[in-house]
Motif scaffolding. Structure first.
Motif, PDB file in Angstrom:
ATOM      1  N   PRO A  70      -0.228   9.044   7.822  1.00 22.61           N
ATOM      2  CA  PRO A  70      -0.643   7.800   6.889  1.00 22.61           C
ATOM      3  C   PRO A  70      -1.334   6.613   7.286  1.00 22.61           C
ATOM      4  O   PRO A  70      -1.778   5.810   6.543  1.00 22.61           O
ATOM      5  CB  PRO A  70       0.865   7.175   6.358  1.00 22.61           C
ATOM      6  CG  PRO A  70       1.841   8.566   6.615  1.00 22.61           C
ATOM      7  CD  PRO A  70       1.179   9.122   7.753  1.00 22.61           C
ATOM      8  N   THR A  71      -1.566   6.537   8.810  1.00 20.39           N
ATOM      9  CA  THR A  71      -2.363   5.368   9.211  1.00 20.39           C
ATOM     10  C   THR A  71      -3.843   5.607   9.105  1.00 20.39           C
ATOM     11  O   THR A  71      -4.603   4.814   9.485  1.00 20.39           O
ATOM     12  CB  THR A  71      -1.696   5.166  10.544  1.00 20.39           C
ATOM     13  OG1 THR A  71      -1.996   6.099  11.491  1.00 20.39           O
ATOM     14  CG2 THR A  71      -0.302   4.663  10.844  1.00 20.39           C
ATOM     15  N   ARG A 124      -3.028  13.032  -1.139  1.00 26.17           N
ATOM     16  CA  ARG A 124      -2.829  12.577   0.433  1.00 26.17           C
ATOM     17  C   ARG A 124      -1.292  12.352   0.539  1.00 26.17           C
ATOM     18  O   ARG A 124      -0.955  12.963   1.631  1.00 26.17           O
ATOM     19  CB  ARG A 124      -3.736  11.643   0.996  1.00 26.17           C
ATOM     20  CG  ARG A 124      -5.391  12.068   1.205  1.00 26.17           C
ATOM     21  CD  ARG A 124      -6.028  11.010   1.950  1.00 26.17           C
ATOM     22  NE  ARG A 124      -7.265  11.322   1.979  1.00 26.17           N
ATOM     23  CZ  ARG A 124      -8.372  10.886   0.992  1.00 26.17           C
ATOM     24  NH1 ARG A 124      -8.036  10.143  -0.026  1.00 26.17           N
ATOM     25  NH2 ARG A 124      -9.572  11.246   1.168  1.00 26.17           N
ATOM     26  N   CYS A 125      -0.846  11.279   0.084  1.00 21.20           N
ATOM     27  CA  CYS A 125       0.669  11.101  -0.046  1.00 21.20           C
ATOM     28  C   CYS A 125       1.434  12.416  -0.011  1.00 21.20           C
ATOM     29  O   CYS A 125       2.401  12.640   0.530  1.00 21.20           O
ATOM     30  CB  CYS A 125       1.097  10.236  -0.931  1.00 21.20           C
ATOM     31  SG  CYS A 125       0.538   8.520  -0.664  1.00 21.20           S
ATOM     32  N   SER A 171       0.416   3.653   1.664  1.00 19.04           N
ATOM     33  CA  SER A 171       0.686   4.392   3.191  1.00 19.04           C
ATOM     34  C   SER A 171       2.164   3.656   3.787  1.00 19.04           C
ATOM     35  O   SER A 171       2.474   4.380   4.308  1.00 19.04           O
ATOM     36  CB  SER A 171      -0.526   4.169   3.917  1.00 19.04           C
ATOM     37  OG  SER A 171      -0.875   2.814   3.996  1.00 19.04           O
ATOM     38  N   LEU A 194       0.236  -0.816  10.034  1.00 18.91           N
ATOM     39  CA  LEU A 194      -0.356  -1.003   8.783  1.00 18.91           C
ATOM     40  C   LEU A 194      -0.233  -2.285   8.006  1.00 18.91           C
ATOM     41  O   LEU A 194      -0.655  -2.569   7.092  1.00 18.91           O
ATOM     42  CB  LEU A 194       0.142   0.103   7.702  1.00 18.91           C
ATOM     43  CG  LEU A 194      -0.041   1.464   8.079  1.00 18.91           C
ATOM     44  CD1 LEU A 194       0.830   2.488   7.423  1.00 18.91           C
ATOM     45  CD2 LEU A 194      -1.475   1.879   7.844  1.00 18.91           C
ATOM     46  N   VAL A 224      -4.212   1.238   4.316  1.00 23.91           N
ATOM     47  CA  VAL A 224      -4.925   2.116   4.131  1.00 23.91           C
ATOM     48  C   VAL A 224      -4.255   2.688   2.807  1.00 23.91           C
ATOM     49  O   VAL A 224      -2.950   2.615   2.464  1.00 23.91           O
ATOM     50  CB  VAL A 224      -4.138   3.400   5.291  1.00 23.91           C
ATOM     51  CG1 VAL A 224      -4.835   4.646   4.853  1.00 23.91           C
ATOM     52  CG2 VAL A 224      -4.900   2.975   6.654  1.00 23.91           C
ATOM     53  N   ASN A 225      -5.013   2.992   1.939  1.00 26.79           N
ATOM     54  CA  ASN A 225      -4.684   3.730   0.522  1.00 26.79           C
ATOM     55  C   ASN A 225      -4.839   5.003   0.432  1.00 26.79           C
ATOM     56  O   ASN A 225      -6.000   5.460   0.569  1.00 26.79           O
ATOM     57  CB  ASN A 225      -5.484   2.791  -0.420  1.00 26.79           C
ATOM     58  CG  ASN A 225      -5.113   1.445  -0.754  1.00 26.79           C
ATOM     59  OD1 ASN A 225      -3.893   1.143  -1.074  1.00 26.79           O
ATOM     60  ND2 ASN A 225      -5.858   0.464  -0.280  1.00 26.79           N
ATOM     61  N   LEU A 226      -4.102   5.831   0.453  1.00 30.65           N
ATOM     62  CA  LEU A 226      -4.256   7.447   0.539  1.00 30.65           C
ATOM     63  C   LEU A 226      -4.461   8.009  -0.694  1.00 30.65           C
ATOM     64  O   LEU A 226      -5.291   9.047  -0.669  1.00 30.65           O
ATOM     65  CB  LEU A 226      -2.776   7.920   1.253  1.00 30.65           C
ATOM     66  CG  LEU A 226      -2.169   7.557   2.613  1.00 30.65           C
ATOM     67  CD1 LEU A 226      -0.963   7.987   2.684  1.00 30.65           C
ATOM     68  CD2 LEU A 226      -3.310   7.740   3.585  1.00 30.65           C
ATOM     69  N   THR A 256       0.898  -1.178  -0.147  1.00 28.62           N
ATOM     70  CA  THR A 256       0.182   0.049  -0.026  1.00 28.62           C
ATOM     71  C   THR A 256       1.018   1.249   0.022  1.00 28.62           C
ATOM     72  O   THR A 256       1.808   1.158   0.577  1.00 28.62           O
ATOM     73  CB  THR A 256      -0.805   0.030   1.241  1.00 28.62           C
ATOM     74  OG1 THR A 256      -0.065   0.027   2.599  1.00 28.62           O
ATOM     75  CG2 THR A 256      -1.764  -1.278   1.233  1.00 28.62           C
TER      76      THR A 256
END
Length: 441
Positions: free
Chosen positions: A387-388, A316-317, A247, A303, A310-312, A245
């Protein structure tokens, strides 16, 4: 008591009671983290299967000892620790001197964290070309034996703290080989209370020959193990899901940047309070060897649990990455400005001259708060936790813990500076009233 090593009067952490609470409590916190990060115990959000955890705990003393003293895990960890000690002694590096000690001497240090880290990364990359499907047994071993490794690092930190406390009573030989001299004790660790001095660190710079135990532990076994633990989580997720992922990749990337930045700036450790003022006892031994790798890797271990992915997404990244960049910029720019000022490059900046002849910088970054660099460091911590997602407050433990640590350091620094600079410090605090976060604290 000698003039070189005056008796310690002030005790940190509320004295013996606080030291005992930390000595017992923090290892238990690490064990709790490991239990709730075990895939067998449904840890989605705060819904922890307590019954499953209890069912997996050792039922008798024999099973407990087998878990805590797994011979294979101990052999691996001892090989890791003392292998790094050997590399620390044989790898080339820059020769630097530390700050002047109370007896007028300066210790010599070999700064070789960069070649050691490059060697580790090179070996990992080389191994990838030797295995099929990126299956690294070394990383799998770390992931599969987390609980045993947590126990091992905790117990080893106790043993190392006992060792350095014991040798602090043995006089040192003079450089000419004739006679002995006193060891230089920490100003915080010479109370006469055995337990407290063991906890806080009795000797300032315990050494065996040229091996400086404190500086070695600061950036070597724990920090590099943290890096490997994070990679083991990435390795586990790839072989379990067939992909990783964004994250978990981001957490690995951001924390790797942070820890290798520490290695690149290893020389800066020589002026840190950990090296110049604090003794090396259980507090630093446990913190360096056990707390860093097993609490700082909490986000990656969480994670990696199936169901916690979690796929951001790219935006978001980018936002989280930008937060780390801002934090790093504040942290590095502020520290560099202070270093340049001390070296006489920024004499134009506003400052306050103290009774000791030194100057307190009250301009630029250092007009915004007394510890503006701490704020940058704290922002970096937020970039690891975000990121979590918001499935559980557990993964935000680091920013809460780190905030309390930074505030404690700030209070200690304030007490030291107030005693050292007197009215000059009062004048400085009027010009720069905020402690860490401008307009807030």
């Amino acid at each position: 008591m000698s003039e070189l090593n005056p008796r310690t009067k002030h005790r940190e952490f509320n004295g013996v009671a606080g030291a005992l609470g930390i000595t017992v409590g923090l290892p238990l916190v690490l064990e709790l983290f490991q239990l709730v990060c075990n895939p067998a115990y449904s840890t989605k959000g705060l819904h922890i299967d307590v019954g499953a955890i209890v069912g997996q705990l050792p039922s008798n003393l024999s099973e407990t000892c087998e878990l805590m003293f797994d011979p294979t895990v101990w052999k691996v960890y001892l090989a890791w620790f003392f292998g790094l000690v050997a590399l620390d002694q044989i790898l080339p590096g820059t020769q630097l001197q530390g700050t002047e000690l109370r007896d007028g001497t300066k210790l010599n240090y070999t700064i070789n964290g960069v070649p050691m880290s490059l060697l580790l990364v090179t070996l990992l990359v080389a191994r990838l070309f030797q295995v099929q499907d990126y299956q690294l047994p070394e990383l799998q071993f770390i992931y599969d034996h987390q609980l045993q490794l947590v126990f091992t690092t905790i117990i080893f930190s106790f043993i190392l703290a006992i060792f350095v406390y014991a040798i602090s009573f043995i006089p040192l030989r003079n450089a000419n080989g004739r006679g002995t001299k006193e060891r230089i004790l920490s100003v915080n660790g010479n109370t006469g209370n055995a337990f407290y001095d063991w906890f806080i660190g009795r000797e300032l710079n315990p050494r065996i020959g040229s091996w400086d135990i404190k500086l070695f532990c600061e950036l070597r076994p724990g920090m590099l193990l943290w890096f490997l633990v994070n990679l083991s989580c990435l390795h586990q997720q790839y072989h379990q899901l067939g992909y990783v992922t964004d994250s978990l990749v981001l957490v690995n990337l951001l924390q790797a940047i942070y820890l290798f930045d520490g290695v690149l700036n290893e020389a800066g450790c020589l002026s840190m309070i950990d090296v110049t003022t604090d003794g090396f006892g259980f507090m630093l031994s446990f913190g360096d060897l056990a707390w860093v790798p097993w609490s700082y890797s909490l986000q990656a271990r969480y994670l990696a649990i199936p169901g916690n992915e979690v796929n951001l997404g790219w935006w978001r990244c980018c936002a989280v990455l930008l937060l780390q960049v801002v934090g790093f910029y504040i942290f590095r720019a502020a520290n560099q400005q202070k270093a340049d000022f001390k070296n006489g490059k920024l004499n134009r900046l506003k400052s306050i001259t103290t009774p000791t002849g030194s100057k307190l910088l009250a301009d630029g970054w250092w007009a915004k708060s007394q510890h503006i660099n701490y704020m940058g460091d704290w922002l970096i911590g937020w970039s690891w936790c975000l990121p979590t997602g918001f499935q559980t407050p557990l993964t935000y433990f680091y920013v809460v813990y780190f905030a309390s640590l930074l505030i404690h350091r700030q209070v200690r620094d304030d007490m030291k500076c107030r005693a050292k600079y007197g009215k000059a410090w009062d004048e400085y605090t009027k010009l720069v009233p905020y402690k860490i976060i401008p307009y807030l604290y």
